[in-house]
Design an enzyme around this catalytic site. Structure first.
Site, PDB file in Angstrom:
ATOM      1  N   CYS A 129       0.825  -1.219   0.000  1.00  0.00           N
ATOM      2  CA  CYS A 129       0.000   0.000   0.000  1.00  0.00           C
ATOM      3  C   CYS A 129       0.859   1.271   0.000  1.00  0.00           C
ATOM      4  O   CYS A 129       0.548   2.251  -0.705  1.00  0.00           O
ATOM      5  CB  CYS A 129      -0.946  -0.005   1.190  1.00  0.00           C
ATOM      6  SG  CYS A 129      -0.181  -0.529   2.730  1.00  0.00           S
ATOM      7  N   HIS A 238      -3.101   6.253   4.706  1.00  0.00           N
ATOM      8  CA  HIS A 238      -1.669   6.487   4.916  1.00  0.00           C
ATOM      9  C   HIS A 238      -1.278   7.851   4.340  1.00  0.00           C
ATOM     10  O   HIS A 238      -1.891   8.340   3.382  1.00  0.00           O
ATOM     11  CB  HIS A 238      -0.833   5.451   4.153  1.00  0.00           C
ATOM     12  CG  HIS A 238      -0.891   4.059   4.694  1.00  0.00           C
ATOM     13  ND1 HIS A 238      -1.532   3.710   5.858  1.00  0.00           N
ATOM     14  CD2 HIS A 238      -0.339   2.903   4.206  1.00  0.00           C
ATOM     15  CE1 HIS A 238      -1.382   2.400   6.062  1.00  0.00           C
ATOM     16  NE2 HIS A 238      -0.665   1.895   5.072  1.00  0.00           N
TER      17      HIS A 238
HETATM   18  N1  NAP Z   1      -4.767  -3.601   5.654  1.00  0.00           N
HETATM   19  C1  NAP Z   1      -4.178  -2.959   4.660  1.00  0.00           C
HETATM   20  O1  NAP Z   1      -4.163  -1.718   4.576  1.00  0.00           O
HETATM   21  C2  NAP Z   1      -3.478  -3.739   3.575  1.00  0.00           C
HETATM   22  C3  NAP Z   1      -3.002  -3.050   2.464  1.00  0.00           C
HETATM   23  C4  NAP Z   1      -2.360  -3.761   1.441  1.00  0.00           C
HETATM   24  C5  NAP Z   1      -2.214  -5.131   1.566  1.00  0.00           C
HETATM   25  N2  NAP Z   1      -2.680  -5.776   2.669  1.00  0.00           N
HETATM   26  C6  NAP Z   1      -2.529  -7.241   2.736  1.00  0.00           C
HETATM   27  O2  NAP Z   1      -3.823  -7.822   2.550  1.00  0.00           O
HETATM   28  C7  NAP Z   1      -3.915  -9.061   3.279  1.00  0.00           C
HETATM   29  C8  NAP Z   1      -5.124  -8.991   4.225  1.00  0.00           C
HETATM   30  O3  NAP Z   1      -4.922  -7.941   5.149  1.00  0.00           O
HETATM   31  P1  NAP Z   1      -6.078  -7.377   6.102  1.00  0.00           P
HETATM   32  O4  NAP Z   1      -5.530  -6.111   6.616  1.00  0.00           O
HETATM   33  O5  NAP Z   1      -7.389  -7.401   5.421  1.00  0.00           O
HETATM   34  O6  NAP Z   1      -6.077  -8.484   7.289  1.00  0.00           O
HETATM   35  P2  NAP Z   1      -7.240  -8.872   8.316  1.00  0.00           P
HETATM   36  O7  NAP Z   1      -8.175  -7.758   8.563  1.00  0.00           O
HETATM   37  O8  NAP Z   1      -6.525  -9.461   9.494  1.00  0.00           O
HETATM   38  O9  NAP Z   1      -8.038 -10.048   7.544  1.00  0.00           O
HETATM   39  C9  NAP Z   1      -7.463 -11.326   7.354  1.00  0.00           C
HETATM   40  C10 NAP Z   1      -8.438 -12.217   6.587  1.00  0.00           C
HETATM   41  O10 NAP Z   1      -7.803 -13.494   6.452  1.00  0.00           O
HETATM   42  C11 NAP Z   1      -8.796 -14.501   6.737  1.00  0.00           C
HETATM   43  N3  NAP Z   1      -8.222 -15.774   7.175  1.00  0.00           N
HETATM   44  C12 NAP Z   1      -7.524 -16.006   8.316  1.00  0.00           C
HETATM   45  N4  NAP Z   1      -7.207 -17.328   8.381  1.00  0.00           N
HETATM   46  C13 NAP Z   1      -7.723 -17.904   7.266  1.00  0.00           C
HETATM   47  C14 NAP Z   1      -7.737 -19.238   6.761  1.00  0.00           C
HETATM   48  N5  NAP Z   1      -7.161 -20.252   7.421  1.00  0.00           N
HETATM   49  N6  NAP Z   1      -8.345 -19.475   5.569  1.00  0.00           N
HETATM   50  C15 NAP Z   1      -8.948 -18.467   4.885  1.00  0.00           C
HETATM   51  N7  NAP Z   1      -8.974 -17.175   5.320  1.00  0.00           N
HETATM   52  C16 NAP Z   1      -8.367 -16.918   6.492  1.00  0.00           C
HETATM   53  C17 NAP Z   1      -9.578 -13.868   7.871  1.00  0.00           C
HETATM   54  O11 NAP Z   1     -10.773 -14.579   8.050  1.00  0.00           O
HETATM   55  P3  NAP Z   1     -11.412 -14.815   9.530  1.00  0.00           P
HETATM   56  O12 NAP Z   1     -12.138 -13.540   9.850  1.00  0.00           O
HETATM   57  O13 NAP Z   1     -12.299 -15.970   9.304  1.00  0.00           O
HETATM   58  O14 NAP Z   1     -10.267 -15.095  10.470  1.00  0.00           O
HETATM   59  C18 NAP Z   1      -9.769 -12.461   7.318  1.00  0.00           C
HETATM   60  O15 NAP Z   1     -10.826 -12.449   6.394  1.00  0.00           O
HETATM   61  C19 NAP Z   1      -2.556  -9.226   3.985  1.00  0.00           C
HETATM   62  O16 NAP Z   1      -1.710 -10.005   3.176  1.00  0.00           O
HETATM   63  C20 NAP Z   1      -2.036  -7.790   4.064  1.00  0.00           C
HETATM   64  O17 NAP Z   1      -0.627  -7.732   4.155  1.00  0.00           O
HETATM   65  C21 NAP Z   1      -3.314  -5.116   3.674  1.00  0.00           C
END
Ligand code: NAP
EC number: 1.2.1.11
Length: 333
Positions: A129, A238
């Site tokens: 990001c 950000h």
């Molecule tokens: N946040 C940002 O600003 C941002 C920006 C760019 C990239 N990213 C990337 O995007 C990705 C997601 O980030 P996020 O911020 O959205 O994280 P998050 O809010 O912690 O969400 C994580 C997701 O992963 C799912 N998950 C966990 N264990 C799983 C499993 N065993 N099988 C299938 N799904 C599973 C969770 O589902 P449950 O609810 O069921 O646990 C939830 O839907 C990461 O790789 C992060 O580095 C994030």
């Protein structure tokens, strides 16, 4: 053109939820939408506006007939699931950093290098990001000259660490003595100059991503990027302070004019953008454009962007749109 069967992997997370909204806002040509997450979320109901969707546990069977998977889960899961998605034949647009530096995986910001999507082998990676924000912010300068060097300080929102990051800030605002669980120090009323683990040279994981991704997106092996990534107690959006050294001298007015022709970019010099006003928008907003007094080819600027949208979900959906419009879905191994 035929409509698409879409799946959002990580549909209950910060990026996944935003992705679902953006697919609807942009009227993505979906025939169906599968919501995939961990076993713990199976059966959860998610509001889809006019209707609701039920979350399913990720499994190879859940990928049957899916053409396009938007990934919003952590690296370790992506490494396990990506081969299964590729085998299903669906195109995988991934938000994690697992494949961003793999040679055969395009790393794409559609406004800058959409054409790289053409050589995908089943996976297209969304950049970090903070990288998306910086590259978009530099786009008017890059229309005029090469950028030789960039030095960035980031001010990154807690939602960059997902839902749990936002929960931790909320908890500590209510109770400043609440112990940190997500961030290495308390984040409420504080700033933390660490995002991810440090390597042996003292560079954090987030800094390492930012230092390396820009070269692939711009196809410029000589681009020098240095950065310090900092977590700040802002929920969403950000910001970055960017210093660049250009190959040739360019005027501020030429940059202002070029900014008008950069899709997705807004110049705000009245007086400057802040993260609060940029929240829930797709625009990358730049301001405080000025010359460096000490270096003739040096420029400074400030920029903000809702990293859950253009820094993650919107960028991924744009990749999906481009792939669909150009007949590039279904190319898995
Ligand atoms: N946040 C940002 O600003 C941002 C920006 C760019 C990239 N990213 C990337 O995007 C990705 C997601 O980030 P996020 O911020 O959205 O994280 P998050 O809010 O912690 O969400 C994580 C997701 O992963 C799912 N998950 C966990 N264990 C799983 C499993 N065993 N099988 C299938 N799904 C599973 C969770 O589902 P449950 O609810 O069921 O646990 C939830 O839907 C990461 O790789 C992060 O580095 C994030």
């Amino acid at each position: 053109m035929e409509k698409v069967n879409v799946a959002v992997l990580g549909a209950t997370g910060a990026v996944g939820r935003t992705m679902i909204r953006i697919l609807q806002e942009r009227r993505f040509p979906m025939r169906s939408l599968k919501l995939l997450a961990s076993p713990h979320s199976a059966g959860k109901v998610i509001d889809l506006g006019a209707k609701t969707g039920i979350v399913e546990e990720f499994s190879p069977a859940a990928l049957k007939d899916v053409d396009l998977v938007f990934g919003a889960v952590d690296n370790d899961l992506v490494e396990e699931y990506a081969p299964l998605i590729q085998r299903s034949g669906a195109l995988f647009v991934d938000n994690s950093s697992a494949f961003r530096l793999e040679e055969d995986v395009p790393l794409v910001i559609p406004e800058i290098n959409a054409r790289d999507i053409r050589w995908h082998h089943g996976i297209v990676a969304n950049p970090n990001c903070a990288t998306i924000l910086a590259m978009m912010a530099l786009s008017p300068i890059l229309k005029l000259t090469r950028v030789k060097r960039m030095i960035v300080s980031t001010y990154q929102a807690v939602s960059g660490a997902g839902m749990k990051g936002m929960d931790e800030l909320e908890r500590q605002i209510r109770d400043p003595s609440a112990a940190p669980e997500v961030f290495p120090f308390p984040i409420a009323f504080n700033v933390i100059p660490q995002i991810g683990d440090f390597d042996e040279n003292g560079i954090s994981a987030e800094e390492w991503k930012m230092q390396n991704e820009g070269r692939r997106i711009l196809h410029d092996e000589a681009l020098q990027v240095s950065c310090t990534c900092v977590r700040v107690p802002v929920y969403r959006c950000h910001s970055e302070s960017i210093y660049v050294e250009t190959e040739t001298e360019v005027s501020l007015d030429a940059i202002r004019q070029a900014a008008e022709e950069c899709p997705g970019l807004v110049l705000n010099e009245a007086p400057y953008p802040t993260p609060k006003e940029c929240t829930d928008s797709d625009a990358v907003v730049i301001g405080r454009l000025r010359r460096d007094e000490a270096c003739p080819h040096g420029l400074h600027l400030w920029c903000c962007c809702d990293q859950l949208r253009k820094g993650a979900a919107t960028n991924a959906v744009q990749i999906g749109e481009w792939a669909w419009q150009n007949g590039l879905l279904k190319k898995g191994v």
